[in-house]
Structures are given as C-alpha cells and as structure tokens.
Motif scaffolding. Structure first.
Motif, short mmCIF file in Angstrom:
data_model
loop_
_atom_site.label_atom_id
_atom_site.label_comp_id
_atom_site.label_asym_id
_atom_site.label_seq_id
_atom_site.Cartn_x
_atom_site.Cartn_y
_atom_site.Cartn_z
N HIS A 4 73.57 15.88 34.39
CA HIS A 4 74.60 14.96 33.92
C HIS A 4 74.22 13.50 34.14
CE1 HIS A 4 77.26 18.24 33.08
NE2 HIS A 4 77.21 18.67 34.32
N ALA A 5 73.06 13.24 34.72
CA ALA A 5 72.63 11.86 34.96
C ALA A 5 71.90 11.34 33.71
CB ALA A 5 71.70 11.80 36.17
N TYR A 6 72.21 10.12 33.31
CA TYR A 6 71.62 9.55 32.11
C TYR A 6 70.93 8.23 32.44
CZ TYR A 6 75.31 12.56 30.20
OH TYR A 6 76.14 13.61 29.94
N GLY A 7 69.84 7.95 31.71
CA GLY A 7 69.26 6.62 31.77
C GLY A 7 70.13 5.65 31.01
N HIS A 8 69.82 4.35 31.12
CA HIS A 8 70.65 3.33 30.48
C HIS A 8 70.73 3.52 28.97
CE1 HIS A 8 71.57 -0.57 28.64
NE2 HIS A 8 72.32 -0.77 29.71
N ASP A 9 69.58 3.77 28.31
CA ASP A 9 69.58 3.91 26.85
C ASP A 9 70.37 5.14 26.41
OD1 ASP A 9 68.08 1.64 26.70
OD2 ASP A 9 66.16 2.67 26.41
N GLU A 10 70.17 6.25 27.13
CA GLU A 10 70.89 7.46 26.78
C GLU A 10 72.39 7.28 27.02
OE1 GLU A 10 71.79 11.27 25.50
OE2 GLU A 10 70.00 10.02 25.22
N LEU A 11 72.75 6.59 28.10
CA LEU A 11 74.16 6.35 28.40
C LEU A 11 74.80 5.50 27.30
CD1 LEU A 11 75.98 7.18 30.78
CD2 LEU A 11 75.61 4.91 31.74
N ALA A 12 74.05 4.49 26.84
CA ALA A 12 74.56 3.64 25.75
C ALA A 12 74.78 4.45 24.48
CB ALA A 12 73.60 2.50 25.49
N LYS A 13 73.86 5.38 24.19
CA LYS A 13 74.02 6.21 22.99
C LYS A 13 75.24 7.12 23.12
CE LYS A 13 69.09 6.37 21.81
NZ LYS A 13 67.90 7.25 21.69
N ARG A 14 75.42 7.71 24.29
CA ARG A 14 76.57 8.58 24.50
C ARG A 14 77.87 7.78 24.40
NH1 ARG A 14 75.64 13.46 27.23
NH2 ARG A 14 77.88 13.77 26.90
N PHE A 15 77.87 6.59 24.97
CA PHE A 15 79.06 5.74 24.89
C PHE A 15 79.35 5.36 23.44
CE2 PHE A 15 81.24 1.67 24.83
CZ PHE A 15 82.28 1.88 25.72
N GLU A 16 78.29 5.05 22.70
CA GLU A 16 78.47 4.64 21.30
C GLU A 16 79.12 5.73 20.47
OE1 GLU A 16 78.41 1.88 18.30
OE2 GLU A 16 77.96 1.64 20.42
N LYS A 17 78.82 6.99 20.78
CA LYS A 17 79.44 8.09 20.06
C LYS A 17 80.95 8.16 20.30
CE LYS A 17 75.36 11.09 19.95
NZ LYS A 17 74.78 12.39 20.38
N THR A 43 85.55 -0.73 29.73
CA THR A 43 85.21 0.66 29.98
C THR A 43 83.69 0.85 30.07
OG1 THR A 43 87.20 1.37 28.80
CG2 THR A 43 85.49 3.02 29.14
N TRP A 44 82.96 0.21 29.15
CA TRP A 44 81.50 0.26 29.19
C TRP A 44 80.95 -0.33 30.49
CZ3 TRP A 44 77.00 2.07 28.14
CH2 TRP A 44 75.85 1.28 28.29
N LEU A 45 81.51 -1.44 30.91
CA LEU A 45 81.04 -2.07 32.15
C LEU A 45 81.30 -1.17 33.36
CD1 LEU A 45 82.20 -5.76 31.54
CD2 LEU A 45 79.90 -4.82 31.31
N ARG A 46 82.45 -0.51 33.38
CA ARG A 46 82.76 0.39 34.49
C ARG A 46 81.85 1.61 34.47
NH1 ARG A 46 89.34 0.31 35.55
NH2 ARG A 46 89.58 -1.97 35.42
N LEU A 47 81.51 2.07 33.29
CA LEU A 47 80.58 3.18 33.19
C LEU A 47 79.23 2.79 33.77
CD1 LEU A 47 79.81 6.01 32.20
CD2 LEU A 47 79.29 4.98 29.96
N GLY A 48 78.80 1.56 33.46
CA GLY A 48 77.52 1.09 33.98
C GLY A 48 77.50 0.98 35.49
N ARG A 49 78.67 0.78 36.09
CA ARG A 49 78.74 0.65 37.55
C ARG A 49 78.97 1.99 38.24
NH1 ARG A 49 81.96 -4.05 36.06
NH2 ARG A 49 83.87 -2.86 36.46
#
Length: 302
Positions: A4-17, A43-49
C-alpha cells in the motif's frame, strides 16, 4: 516495500484518478467552486504528509479527509457571512500548483455547476454543517454512516439522524407549494418599490428579521450570504440597480423577478413566509441562470 506504499509519482496518479470525485463532494458540501478546489488541494497536501503504507483504501481515505476539511470550512463561515454582498471579491477559481497535478478545466467547472443546480445549492446552504455533510456524503455519495461518524465525531446512529433530519428539510423545500399568489406578488412589488426609492424603513416592513440574502456574485456555485433585515436593507442600492426594468416570474416554487442587463439575464428569487421575505437569492452567472426553470406569468410587470 508494503503493497500500500506509493512513491510520489504513483501517489499523484492515484490522487488524480480521484480528483473528479473529490471535487464533486467538495462542491456539494461548500457550494463554491473556488472553495472546493481549495479543499481538494488541501486533501492532496495532507496525503503528501501522511504515511501511505497505512492507507488500505485510498479512495475512502481521501473522501473522509476532504469531508473533514469541508466541514471545518463550513463551520468557519459564520464571521464571513456578516460581510456586505458587494464587499466580497470574486476570486478566480484556482488551479493546482503542487505535485504536478493538472490545472482546473473551465468546461469541467461549468458541467459540475450544472450537475448540481442553483436551487439545490440554496437548499443545502440552509442545513447545519454536520447535517449537510451527512446528507451529501451518505445520500449523494453512499458513504457509510460509520465513516461519517468518524468525521463528525459522533456515533453512527447520530450520523444517521443527521442525514435523516437533512433529508426531511431538503424534501420539504423541494415540495413547497405556491400559496396565495396575489399576496406574494404584492410583497415582492413592495420590496422592489422600497429598493428603488432607497426607503430603509419600508424595506424593513417586508423583510423578516432573520432574512438571508445570497448572491452568486456572477460566478456559478459561489453563493455568499448576509443575515438579518438591517444588513439586507442596507443593500438597497444593490437591489435598486438590479430592480430596474424587471418582470415577475417563478423559479421552481419561488416568486422571482428577472431583468435583462446588457443582454444578460439576471434573476432574483424570493422565499416568503406569511407577510415577510425570509430569503433572497441574486443569480447573475450565465451558467446558473441558463439552468433555471423560469416561468413568466401573464401579468409580467412588477
């Protein structure tokens, strides 16, 4: 590495969906495209943290977070609602600047605004913040009451009661009948005459002490509001400019007046209880006005 751990790029893609869903939730919660974008960005900023390895259901986690952010924003509106209508600047809808996420699409904004409708936004704006959250998340997006309870810091049973109470209020507004047409026309005409004359005392005569006046400030979905007869009456100059060359009309079950200014149709709707005006909505956004069901009676002049 945890599955369930994602890198930054993968996290951004998942968030974009999930972006379209999150914007839809936030818009129905807040009634403002600009504020909805702010909530999604936060929400995106909190996800990043956060530690993504601990998030089992990313879509559910994001919905919960954006709901909590919107609830906090609704609760913080009290002081801003005392500002005069014309003192509130209309800010452009912001795009995203962090994480390489795409900017706002104006066509998407128009579609989002049309999908809700000004009438529903006005009804939702009457609900208490927790009621609005419970109704929007459960009835419109099928979020379980267990998750809503976590956001509102209540029990699931209490969250269910919030949604039930909100549902009754929404249905009551949607089925409001049209009693005593002549009386309501008389009250609206009295309001327009007083507004044109700048007659403060005459305005107070037709306004309920707890009247609410809302305006979209020319931007679809962005309903700002002021409360109280004195504050609303002080907007006489604004209403007077709007009140020239008007026609009486109906928007849904509410009395309204329509005006054509520089080729643009503007609408002012009135909710009336007994002999007083309890709510006024000034709608000037072309996107909003084009979606209204406007009926002009045979006697068109106020």
């Amino acid at each position: 590495m945890d599955e369930h751990a994602y890198g930054h790029d993968e996290l951004a893609k998942r968030f974009e969906k999930e972006r379209t869903h999150l914007r839809a939730v936030a818009y129905r919660m807040l009634g403002s495209l600009a504020e909805a974008e702010d909530a999604v960005q936060e929400t995106w900023l909190r996800l990043g943290r956060s530690d993504s390895s601990e998030i089992e259901n990313l879509a559910g986690w994001l919905t919960t977070v954006v709901g909590r952010i919107c609830l906090d924003m609704l609760r913080s509106r009290t002081s801003r609602r005392e500002d005069p209508l014309e003192s509130r600047p209309v800010e452009p809808v912001p795009g995203d600047t962090d994480g390489g996420l795409r900017p706002t699409d104006p066509e998407d904004e128009a579609l989002l605004a049309d999908s809700v409708g000004a009438a529903m936004l006005v009804v939702l704006d009457r609900l208490a913040p927790a009621e609005r959250l419970a109704f929007v998340l459960h009835d419109l997006f099928a979020v379980p009451f267990e998750d809503i309870a976590l956001i509102t810091e209540r029990t699931p049973a209490s969250a269910r009661q919030l949604a039930s109470r909100a549902r009754r209020r929404v249905r009551g507004a949607e089925t409001d009948p049209r009693p005593d047409l002549g009386r309501r026309q008389h009250i609206v005409r009295a309001f327009l005459r007083a507004a044109r004359a700048g007659d403060f005392e005459a305005l107070l005569e037709v306004l309920d002490p707890d009247v609410v006046a809302r305006s979209d400030m020319g931007m679809a979905g962005a309903l700002s509001a002021i409360h109280g007869a004195a504050l609303v009456a002080r907007q006489a100059a604004t209403f007077a400019q709007f009140a020239r060359s008007m026609q009486l009309a109906f928007v849904n079950t509410n009395m309204a007046v329509i005006s054509l200014v520089n080729g643009q149709t503007r609408v002012m709707t009135f909710t009336i209880a007994d002999t007083r005006i309890t709510e006024i909505s000034v709608l000037t956004s072309p996107t909003t006005v084009s979606g209204l069901d406007i009926l002009v009676p045979q006697d068109p002049t106020p």
